[in-house]
Write a protein that holds these residues in place. Structure first.
Motif, PDB file in Angstrom:
ATOM      1  N   GLY A  39       0.793  -1.227   0.000  1.00 29.48           N
ATOM      2  CA  GLY A  39       0.000   0.000   0.000  1.00 29.48           C
ATOM      3  C   GLY A  39       0.821   1.271   0.000  1.00 29.48           C
ATOM      4  O   GLY A  39       1.976   1.308  -0.457  1.00 29.48           O
ATOM      5  N   TRP A  40       0.217   2.320   0.541  1.00 25.22           N
ATOM      6  CA  TRP A  40       0.848   3.645   0.510  1.00 25.22           C
ATOM      7  C   TRP A  40       2.139   3.684   1.317  1.00 25.22           C
ATOM      8  O   TRP A  40       3.073   4.424   0.965  1.00 25.22           O
ATOM      9  CB  TRP A  40      -0.129   4.710   1.011  1.00 25.22           C
ATOM     10  CG  TRP A  40      -0.491   4.601   2.472  1.00 25.22           C
ATOM     11  CD1 TRP A  40      -1.523   3.916   3.012  1.00 25.22           C
ATOM     12  CD2 TRP A  40       0.201   5.219   3.560  1.00 25.22           C
ATOM     13  NE1 TRP A  40      -1.526   4.051   4.384  1.00 25.22           N
ATOM     14  CE2 TRP A  40      -0.484   4.853   4.754  1.00 25.22           C
ATOM     15  CE3 TRP A  40       1.318   6.038   3.658  1.00 25.22           C
ATOM     16  CZ2 TRP A  40      -0.080   5.290   6.009  1.00 25.22           C
ATOM     17  CZ3 TRP A  40       1.732   6.472   4.916  1.00 25.22           C
ATOM     18  CH2 TRP A  40       1.027   6.101   6.075  1.00 25.22           C
ATOM     19  N   ARG A  41       2.220   2.896   2.368  1.00 27.55           N
ATOM     20  CA  ARG A  41       3.443   2.916   3.178  1.00 27.55           C
ATOM     21  C   ARG A  41       4.648   2.409   2.381  1.00 27.55           C
ATOM     22  O   ARG A  41       5.725   2.999   2.429  1.00 27.55           O
ATOM     23  CB  ARG A  41       3.252   2.071   4.442  1.00 27.55           C
ATOM     24  CG  ARG A  41       2.429   2.753   5.519  1.00 27.55           C
ATOM     25  CD  ARG A  41       2.397   1.912   6.786  1.00 27.55           C
ATOM     26  NE  ARG A  41       1.802   2.636   7.896  1.00 27.55           N
ATOM     27  CZ  ARG A  41       0.506   2.678   8.151  1.00 27.55           C
ATOM     28  NH1 ARG A  41      -0.343   2.019   7.360  1.00 27.55           N
ATOM     29  NH2 ARG A  41       0.031   3.365   9.175  1.00 27.55           N
ATOM     30  N   TYR A  42       4.446   1.320   1.650  1.00 27.07           N
ATOM     31  CA  TYR A  42       5.577   0.757   0.906  1.00 27.07           C
ATOM     32  C   TYR A  42       6.040   1.708  -0.189  1.00 27.07           C
ATOM     33  O   TYR A  42       7.238   1.796  -0.478  1.00 27.07           O
ATOM     34  CB  TYR A  42       5.188  -0.592   0.317  1.00 27.07           C
ATOM     35  CG  TYR A  42       6.370  -1.347  -0.268  1.00 27.07           C
ATOM     36  CD1 TYR A  42       7.513  -1.571   0.488  1.00 27.07           C
ATOM     37  CD2 TYR A  42       6.332  -1.837  -1.572  1.00 27.07           C
ATOM     38  CE1 TYR A  42       8.591  -2.271  -0.027  1.00 27.07           C
ATOM     39  CE2 TYR A  42       7.415  -2.531  -2.100  1.00 27.07           C
ATOM     40  CZ  TYR A  42       8.541  -2.745  -1.325  1.00 27.07           C
ATOM     41  OH  TYR A  42       9.624  -3.419  -1.850  1.00 27.07           O
ATOM     42  N   SER A  43       5.096   2.430  -0.787  1.00 24.00           N
ATOM     43  CA  SER A  43       5.472   3.389  -1.834  1.00 24.00           C
ATOM     44  C   SER A  43       6.391   4.480  -1.282  1.00 24.00           C
ATOM     45  O   SER A  43       7.193   5.051  -2.011  1.00 24.00           O
ATOM     46  CB  SER A  43       4.218   4.030  -2.435  1.00 24.00           C
ATOM     47  OG  SER A  43       3.553   4.856  -1.500  1.00 24.00           O
ATOM     48  N   ILE A  44       6.287   4.751   0.013  1.00 21.58           N
ATOM     49  CA  ILE A  44       7.123   5.774   0.656  1.00 21.58           C
ATOM     50  C   ILE A  44       8.382   5.155   1.246  1.00 21.58           C
ATOM     51  O   ILE A  44       9.487   5.726   1.143  1.00 21.58           O
ATOM     52  CB  ILE A  44       6.331   6.481   1.772  1.00 21.58           C
ATOM     53  CG1 ILE A  44       5.148   7.243   1.182  1.00 21.58           C
ATOM     54  CG2 ILE A  44       7.231   7.447   2.563  1.00 21.58           C
ATOM     55  CD1 ILE A  44       4.228   7.859   2.226  1.00 21.58           C
ATOM     56  N   LEU A  45       8.263   3.966   1.850  1.00 23.31           N
ATOM     57  CA  LEU A  45       9.337   3.398   2.634  1.00 23.31           C
ATOM     58  C   LEU A  45      10.278   2.482   1.878  1.00 23.31           C
ATOM     59  O   LEU A  45      11.367   2.150   2.382  1.00 23.31           O
ATOM     60  CB  LEU A  45       8.758   2.605   3.822  1.00 23.31           C
ATOM     61  CG  LEU A  45       7.916   3.396   4.829  1.00 23.31           C
ATOM     62  CD1 LEU A  45       7.278   2.433   5.833  1.00 23.31           C
ATOM     63  CD2 LEU A  45       8.772   4.423   5.555  1.00 23.31           C
ATOM     64  N   GLU A  46       9.891   2.051   0.697  1.00 21.20           N
ATOM     65  CA  GLU A  46      10.646   1.023  -0.023  1.00 21.20           C
ATOM     66  C   GLU A  46      12.141   1.306  -0.087  1.00 21.20           C
ATOM     67  O   GLU A  46      12.973   0.417   0.127  1.00 21.20           O
ATOM     68  CB  GLU A  46      10.080   0.870  -1.438  1.00 21.20           C
ATOM     69  CG  GLU A  46      10.793  -0.175  -2.278  1.00 21.20           C
ATOM     70  CD  GLU A  46      10.217  -0.296  -3.674  1.00 21.20           C
ATOM     71  OE1 GLU A  46      10.611  -1.234  -4.387  1.00 21.20           O
ATOM     72  OE2 GLU A  46       9.383   0.546  -4.058  1.00 21.20           O
ATOM     73  N   ALA A  47      12.488   2.547  -0.382  1.00 24.00           N
ATOM     74  CA  ALA A  47      13.913   2.872  -0.581  1.00 24.00           C
ATOM     75  C   ALA A  47      14.653   3.087   0.742  1.00 24.00           C
ATOM     76  O   ALA A  47      15.881   3.227   0.730  1.00 24.00           O
ATOM     77  CB  ALA A  47      14.028   4.139  -1.430  1.00 24.00           C
ATOM     78  N   TYR A  48      13.952   3.077   1.866  1.00 28.42           N
ATOM     79  CA  TYR A  48      14.583   3.437   3.142  1.00 28.42           C
ATOM     80  C   TYR A  48      14.687   2.282   4.124  1.00 28.42           C
ATOM     81  O   TYR A  48      15.565   2.298   4.975  1.00 28.42           O
ATOM     82  CB  TYR A  48      13.795   4.581   3.801  1.00 28.42           C
ATOM     83  CG  TYR A  48      13.797   5.850   2.980  1.00 28.42           C
ATOM     84  CD1 TYR A  48      14.809   6.803   3.140  1.00 28.42           C
ATOM     85  CD2 TYR A  48      12.792   6.088   2.049  1.00 28.42           C
ATOM     86  CE1 TYR A  48      14.801   7.971   2.386  1.00 28.42           C
ATOM     87  CE2 TYR A  48      12.785   7.249   1.294  1.00 28.42           C
ATOM     88  CZ  TYR A  48      13.786   8.177   1.461  1.00 28.42           C
ATOM     89  OH  TYR A  48      13.782   9.338   0.709  1.00 28.42           O
ATOM     90  N   LEU A  49      13.798   1.310   4.028  1.00 25.67           N
ATOM     91  CA  LEU A  49      13.819   0.227   5.009  1.00 25.67           C
ATOM     92  C   LEU A  49      15.123  -0.570   4.887  1.00 25.67           C
ATOM     93  O   LEU A  49      15.537  -0.924   3.785  1.00 25.67           O
ATOM     94  CB  LEU A  49      12.622  -0.709   4.805  1.00 25.67           C
ATOM     95  CG  LEU A  49      11.262  -0.161   5.256  1.00 25.67           C
ATOM     96  CD1 LEU A  49      10.160  -1.144   4.890  1.00 25.67           C
ATOM     97  CD2 LEU A  49      11.246   0.113   6.747  1.00 25.67           C
ATOM     98  N   PRO A  50      15.756  -0.875   6.014  1.00 32.33           N
ATOM     99  CA  PRO A  50      17.010  -1.644   5.968  1.00 32.33           C
ATOM    100  C   PRO A  50      16.750  -3.085   5.583  1.00 32.33           C
ATOM    101  O   PRO A  50      15.659  -3.614   5.760  1.00 32.33           O
ATOM    102  CB  PRO A  50      17.532  -1.531   7.394  1.00 32.33           C
ATOM    103  CG  PRO A  50      16.305  -1.346   8.228  1.00 32.33           C
ATOM    104  CD  PRO A  50      15.373  -0.521   7.396  1.00 32.33           C
ATOM    105  N   LYS A  51      17.789  -3.732   5.087  1.00 32.56           N
ATOM    106  CA  LYS A  51      17.698  -5.164   4.781  1.00 32.56           C
ATOM    107  C   LYS A  51      17.642  -5.938   6.106  1.00 32.56           C
ATOM    108  O   LYS A  51      18.463  -5.730   7.000  1.00 32.56           O
ATOM    109  CB  LYS A  51      18.909  -5.610   3.961  1.00 32.56           C
ATOM    110  CG  LYS A  51      18.884  -7.073   3.547  1.00 32.56           C
ATOM    111  CD  LYS A  51      20.106  -7.403   2.715  1.00 32.56           C
ATOM    112  CE  LYS A  51      20.156  -8.876   2.357  1.00 32.56           C
ATOM    113  NZ  LYS A  51      19.042  -9.298   1.513  1.00 32.56           N
ATOM    114  N   ILE A  52      16.641  -6.786   6.232  1.00 31.17           N
ATOM    115  CA  ILE A  52      16.462  -7.529   7.482  1.00 31.17           C
ATOM    116  C   ILE A  52      16.907  -8.970   7.267  1.00 31.17           C
ATOM    117  O   ILE A  52      16.361  -9.683   6.418  1.00 31.17           O
ATOM    118  CB  ILE A  52      14.987  -7.502   7.929  1.00 31.17           C
ATOM    119  CG1 ILE A  52      14.567  -6.045   8.170  1.00 31.17           C
ATOM    120  CG2 ILE A  52      14.789  -8.331   9.203  1.00 31.17           C
ATOM    121  CD1 ILE A  52      13.095  -5.889   8.470  1.00 31.17           C
ATOM    122  N   GLY A  53      17.914  -9.378   8.026  1.00 32.51           N
ATOM    123  CA  GLY A  53      18.438 -10.727   7.864  1.00 32.51           C
ATOM    124  C   GLY A  53      17.859 -11.696   8.863  1.00 32.51           C
ATOM    125  O   GLY A  53      17.127 -11.341   9.742  1.00 32.51           O
TER     126      GLY A  53
END
Length: 375
Positions: free
Chosen positions: A361-375
């Motif tokens: 949704g709208w959150r991913y459109s904003i956060l996609e480039a910022y969320l860290p890679k989660i291992g």
């Protein structure tokens, strides 16, 4: 405060005639009582379309044998803090309005906190301090007083001004569509029915129990929820949560041992035999049918570090978008994301229905480039 009371079939027909006209945006609110019941009892429904305010009395009008509920869904809805209102309305309508807007959510996007009350909202947008003295009165008692009716009417008439003030600012900041999407997401969650088989997950300290003990708790919690729904009473009025946990832990097999769990005398008298039977049945389950051990995120080795990285990313996005961090990614949604990464199988993660809110949704459109890679 100008309003029309709707208490007779003729008056209800007049409201339905108004609702049959072109779609519009309706301010809605409910007054209800929920003290000793599982479901809230509707005492009054308020509607304001910007011109007319209707106070619909569900105790005197036969709403279910008219087109009223269906016609209501043909319009856009605006409510404030709509959670409990929608829990009531979902039992009467097949769907909510054409769109739904929660002014509390709108205010949160503009930095007023995630739980701004109606009184504070109206004071902020209209400069009026409302008297909330009637909020705890008995809305099922008749006749309703003039003071109660005036209070109820103000809950939707002032909402009209607040709504338009909010959306003007939200549209200027290009946030209006996000608020609509978030309101729709939360409204959808309110439509979901409680699943008895997962009720045990809401019991405090369930994570402390073994898989075998969880099997007992699962059966007891499912029975408690089903009983509460069937008898329309609060779950803790069936059996209190603390006693339920102790039953799962100690697994009594006779009445004296059951009493040691702290079960209330009335609950013991009414449900004692059934509880001992349920415990016995759960103890006989094969281990393959036991629930999985509950793993707390805090116990994962990289939890604190990953949580901090996500919060730093959210803070950066907050600065760039002006959307408050507690709206973008409250801790509950961050935990949902971490559960998806760490506790679901590859097959479960591939299921779109399991996708966490922060990755859609709208959150991913904003956060996609910022969320860290989660291992």
């Amino acid at each position: 405060m100008c309003y029309q009371m709707i208490q007779t079939p003729e008056q209800l027909d007049a409201v339905c005639a108004c609702l049959r006209q072109n779609e519009t945006t309706l301010m809605l609110d409910t007054e209800f009582v929920r003290t000793r019941t599982f479901y809230a009892n509707l005492g009054l429904l308020q509607i304001f379309d910007g011109h007319q305010c209707f106070l619909v009395d569900p105790l005197l009008c036969d709403l279910n044998n008219s087109d009223f509920w269906s016609l209501l869904t043909h319009h856009h809805w605006v409510l404030h803090a709509f959670g409990e209102d929608l829990e009531i309305l979902k039992h009467h309508v097949s769907q909510f309005g054409l769109s739904i807007f929660d002014t509390q959510i709108g205010a949160a996007f503009l930095g007023h906190g995630i739980s701004m009350g109606y009184q504070a909202l109206i004071q902020e947008t209209a400069g009026v301090l409302l008297d909330k003295g009637e909020s705890r009165t008995d809305w099922l008692a008749r006749p309703l007083t003039a003071r109660q009716l005036d209070y109820a009417a103000k809950d939707v008439t002032y909402l009209y001004q607040a709504y338009h003030t909010l959306i003007d600012t939200l549209k200027t900041r290009h946030l209006y569509d996000f608020v609509l999407a978030e309101s729709a997401r939360l409204a959808k969650l309110r439509c979901q029915e409680n699943d008895p088989q997962t009720a045990y997950l809401d019991i405090k300290n369930a994570w402390r129990l073994t898989r075998q003990e969880l099997a007992v708790l699962q059966k007891l919690a499912a029975w408690r929820l089903e009983t509460a729904i069937a008898k329309d009473m609060p779950v803790n009025n069936v059996v209190r949560e603390e006693a339920l946990w102790l039953m799962a832990k100690n697994q009594p097999d006779h009445k004296n041992m059951l009493k040691e769990t702290g079960i209330a005398p009335q609950a013991f008298r009414i449900h004692g035999v059934a509880l001992l039977r349920l415990i016995k049945e759960a103890k006989e389950l094969e281990s393959a049918n036991w629930p999985e051990k509950i793993k707390r995120l805090i116990d994962f080795p990289h939890y604190k570090q990953t949580l901090q990285q996500i919060r730093e990313a959210i803070t950066l996005v907050e600065v760039q978008t002006t959307i408050p961090a507690d709206v973008l990614a409250p801790k509950r949604l961050i935990h949902e994301l971490l559960n998806w990464h760490w506790q679901l199988t590859d097959e479960q993660r591939a299921d779109e229905q399991n996708k966490p809110t922060l990755l859609s949704g709208w959150r991913y459109s904003i956060l996609e480039a910022y969320l860290p890679k989660i291992g």
